[in-house]
Design a protein around this motif. Structure first.
Motif, PDB file in Angstrom:
ATOM      1  N   ARG A 208      40.129  42.810  28.926  1.00  0.00           N
ATOM      2  CA  ARG A 208      38.914  42.279  29.559  1.00  0.00           C
ATOM      3  C   ARG A 208      38.293  41.192  28.688  1.00  0.00           C
ATOM      4  O   ARG A 208      37.900  40.128  29.186  1.00  0.00           O
ATOM      5  CB  ARG A 208      37.909  43.406  29.787  1.00  0.00           C
ATOM      6  CG  ARG A 208      36.590  42.918  30.391  1.00  0.00           C
ATOM      7  CD  ARG A 208      35.600  44.046  30.574  1.00  0.00           C
ATOM      8  NE  ARG A 208      35.251  44.656  29.293  1.00  0.00           N
ATOM      9  CZ  ARG A 208      34.442  45.715  29.169  1.00  0.00           C
ATOM     10  NH1 ARG A 208      33.928  46.272  30.242  1.00  0.00           N
ATOM     11  NH2 ARG A 208      34.166  46.200  27.976  1.00  0.00           N
ATOM     12  N   VAL A 224      42.650  35.252  34.712  1.00  0.00           N
ATOM     13  CA  VAL A 224      42.827  36.133  35.876  1.00  0.00           C
ATOM     14  C   VAL A 224      43.874  37.200  35.571  1.00  0.00           C
ATOM     15  O   VAL A 224      43.696  38.377  35.900  1.00  0.00           O
ATOM     16  CB  VAL A 224      43.234  35.314  37.114  1.00  0.00           C
ATOM     17  CG1 VAL A 224      43.724  36.232  38.234  1.00  0.00           C
ATOM     18  CG2 VAL A 224      42.058  34.468  37.595  1.00  0.00           C
ATOM     19  N   LYS A 225      44.952  36.794  34.931  1.00  0.00           N
ATOM     20  CA  LYS A 225      46.007  37.746  34.580  1.00  0.00           C
ATOM     21  C   LYS A 225      45.467  38.862  33.683  1.00  0.00           C
ATOM     22  O   LYS A 225      45.761  40.047  33.913  1.00  0.00           O
ATOM     23  CB  LYS A 225      47.155  37.016  33.873  1.00  0.00           C
ATOM     24  CG  LYS A 225      48.285  37.936  33.441  1.00  0.00           C
ATOM     25  CD  LYS A 225      49.372  37.152  32.713  1.00  0.00           C
ATOM     26  CE  LYS A 225      50.470  38.099  32.203  1.00  0.00           C
ATOM     27  NZ  LYS A 225      51.516  37.347  31.452  1.00  0.00           N
ATOM     28  N   GLU A 228      43.225  41.174  35.636  1.00  0.00           N
ATOM     29  CA  GLU A 228      44.001  42.046  36.524  1.00  0.00           C
ATOM     30  C   GLU A 228      44.632  43.203  35.748  1.00  0.00           C
ATOM     31  O   GLU A 228      44.705  44.329  36.244  1.00  0.00           O
ATOM     32  CB  GLU A 228      45.069  41.224  37.250  1.00  0.00           C
ATOM     33  CG  GLU A 228      44.474  40.321  38.328  1.00  0.00           C
ATOM     34  CD  GLU A 228      45.516  39.437  38.998  1.00  0.00           C
ATOM     35  OE1 GLU A 228      46.621  39.277  38.408  1.00  0.00           O
ATOM     36  OE2 GLU A 228      45.235  38.904  40.086  1.00  0.00           O
ATOM     37  N   LEU A 231      41.869  45.699  35.240  1.00  0.00           N
ATOM     38  CA  LEU A 231      41.556  46.465  36.441  1.00  0.00           C
ATOM     39  C   LEU A 231      42.655  47.488  36.765  1.00  0.00           C
ATOM     40  O   LEU A 231      42.367  48.585  37.248  1.00  0.00           O
ATOM     41  CB  LEU A 231      41.348  45.521  37.625  1.00  0.00           C
ATOM     42  CG  LEU A 231      40.095  44.643  37.551  1.00  0.00           C
ATOM     43  CD1 LEU A 231      40.083  43.643  38.700  1.00  0.00           C
ATOM     44  CD2 LEU A 231      38.834  45.498  37.579  1.00  0.00           C
ATOM     45  N   GLN A 232      43.907  47.129  36.492  1.00  0.00           N
ATOM     46  CA  GLN A 232      44.995  48.068  36.718  1.00  0.00           C
ATOM     47  C   GLN A 232      44.863  49.301  35.825  1.00  0.00           C
ATOM     48  O   GLN A 232      45.151  50.419  36.247  1.00  0.00           O
ATOM     49  CB  GLN A 232      46.336  47.385  36.457  1.00  0.00           C
ATOM     50  CG  GLN A 232      46.725  46.351  37.507  1.00  0.00           C
ATOM     51  CD  GLN A 232      47.928  45.526  37.075  1.00  0.00           C
ATOM     52  OE1 GLN A 232      48.507  45.758  36.003  1.00  0.00           O
ATOM     53  NE2 GLN A 232      48.316  44.561  37.905  1.00  0.00           N
ATOM     54  N   LYS A 244      36.023  41.574  39.674  1.00  0.00           N
ATOM     55  CA  LYS A 244      36.703  41.111  40.888  1.00  0.00           C
ATOM     56  C   LYS A 244      36.052  39.838  41.429  1.00  0.00           C
ATOM     57  O   LYS A 244      36.725  38.910  41.878  1.00  0.00           O
ATOM     58  CB  LYS A 244      36.690  42.215  41.947  1.00  0.00           C
ATOM     59  CG  LYS A 244      37.565  43.417  41.601  1.00  0.00           C
ATOM     60  CD  LYS A 244      37.418  44.527  42.635  1.00  0.00           C
ATOM     61  CE  LYS A 244      38.234  45.747  42.241  1.00  0.00           C
ATOM     62  NZ  LYS A 244      38.039  46.873  43.187  1.00  0.00           N
ATOM     63  N   ILE A 247      37.046  36.977  39.209  1.00  0.00           N
ATOM     64  CA  ILE A 247      38.430  36.572  39.458  1.00  0.00           C
ATOM     65  C   ILE A 247      38.485  35.593  40.645  1.00  0.00           C
ATOM     66  O   ILE A 247      39.212  34.596  40.597  1.00  0.00           O
ATOM     67  CB  ILE A 247      39.308  37.820  39.742  1.00  0.00           C
ATOM     68  CG1 ILE A 247      39.582  38.573  38.444  1.00  0.00           C
ATOM     69  CG2 ILE A 247      40.624  37.415  40.407  1.00  0.00           C
ATOM     70  CD1 ILE A 247      40.352  39.870  38.637  1.00  0.00           C
ATOM     71  N   LYS A 248      37.705  35.871  41.685  1.00  0.00           N
ATOM     72  CA  LYS A 248      37.708  34.974  42.853  1.00  0.00           C
ATOM     73  C   LYS A 248      37.206  33.581  42.466  1.00  0.00           C
ATOM     74  O   LYS A 248      37.761  32.573  42.892  1.00  0.00           O
ATOM     75  CB  LYS A 248      36.821  35.564  43.942  1.00  0.00           C
ATOM     76  CG  LYS A 248      37.396  36.825  44.582  1.00  0.00           C
ATOM     77  CD  LYS A 248      36.466  37.370  45.674  1.00  0.00           C
ATOM     78  CE  LYS A 248      37.052  38.639  46.305  1.00  0.00           C
ATOM     79  NZ  LYS A 248      36.145  39.192  47.340  1.00  0.00           N
TER      80      LYS A 248
END
Length: 253
Positions: A208, A224-225, A228, A231-232, A244, A247-248
């Motif tokens: 993060r 972004v990677k 992600e 978040l995973q 999230k 990320i957008k």
């Protein structure tokens, strides 16, 4: 009975012991802990304080009483108890740290830092105290001072030579990254967080942080990677929804 969490029954026997020997400070300390466990905190504070005042070997009573008063938000009483403890045993481990916490709750920022500095000076080998001092500097936006403190931890032997420092070194590099981001030095932040990831690549919090660093560097695809991955590994994180949304925005950039 106390070990079995039958605190009310244990109190009965502690009282009997004190009937035989009112000066039995060990029994009084134990009874105070049982009283605290069943929510009778004010009585527990009284017993802790009485034991400490009557036996210099039991000054921990002042410490535990002060902790309870801090929880009860009775900061003035807590400060008085810690002061008695420090007067009796100036280098009591954690005393100045507790006083620092009391000052933080009381919005006495300068005093809070001073007490935590004293705690670190009294216990120079305790890396946890160094971490806390670094975080305290960051809390009051003194990032430059925090960097100096945290660097002492990062310079400790690595996990191959001293595995006991692994967690603290990881945390120190993470906090350094946050300091550098605050100071608008994302390149330094990236270096710090990558060193943390060399120690523990699987920690989602580090991914993060690297995501935020990449965002500051405008390296959005890489950011972004990392987000992600975070978040995973931590889908229920309290900041998951905010990540999230970010990320957008980064995807559009």
């Amino acid at each position: 009975y106390s070990e079995n969490q039958e605190y009310q029954r244990s109190i009965t026997f502690y009282k009997k012991a004190l009937d035989y020997n009112p000066g039995f400070s060990g029994a009084r300390i134990s009874m105070a802990r049982s009283l605290s466990a069943i929510g009778q905190t004010l009585q527990a504070v009284s017993e802790f304080s009485f034991a400490a005042s009557g036996d210099r070997r039991k000054v921990i009573g002042y410490f535990e009483a002060a902790q309870l008063q801090t929880i009860n938000r009775r900061y003035q009483e807590a400060e008085s108890l810690v002061s008695k403890l420090i007067e009796a045993t100036p280098n009591f481990p954690g005393a100045h740290r507790l006083l620092s916490q009391i000052y933080q709750f009381s919005a006495k920022n300068t005093e809070a830092i001073a007490e935590m500095v004293t705690e670190v000076e009294n216990n120079p080998q305790n890396t946890k105290f160094l971490i806390e001092l670094g975080e305290l500097y960051m809390k009051y936006q003194k990032q430059q001072e925090a960097i100096v403190v945290l660097a002492k931890i990062t310079h400790l032997p690595d996990e191959k030579l001293a595995p006991e420092f692994r967690v603290d070194r990881t945390k120190a590099f993470l906090l350094l990254s946050r300091c550098y981001r605050f100071l608008k030095r994302p390149d330094n932040a990236e270096s710090a967080i990558r060193l943390a990831m060399e120690i523990d690549y699987n920690d989602p919090e580090l991914h993060r942080e690297l995501g935020y660093v990449f965002n500051d560097l405008q390296r959005y695809r890489e950011g972004v990677k990392e987000f992600e991955i975070y978040l995973q590994r931590n889908p229920a994180g309290v900041d998951a929804e905010n990540i999230k949304k970010l990320i957008k925005v980064m995807a559009i950039e």
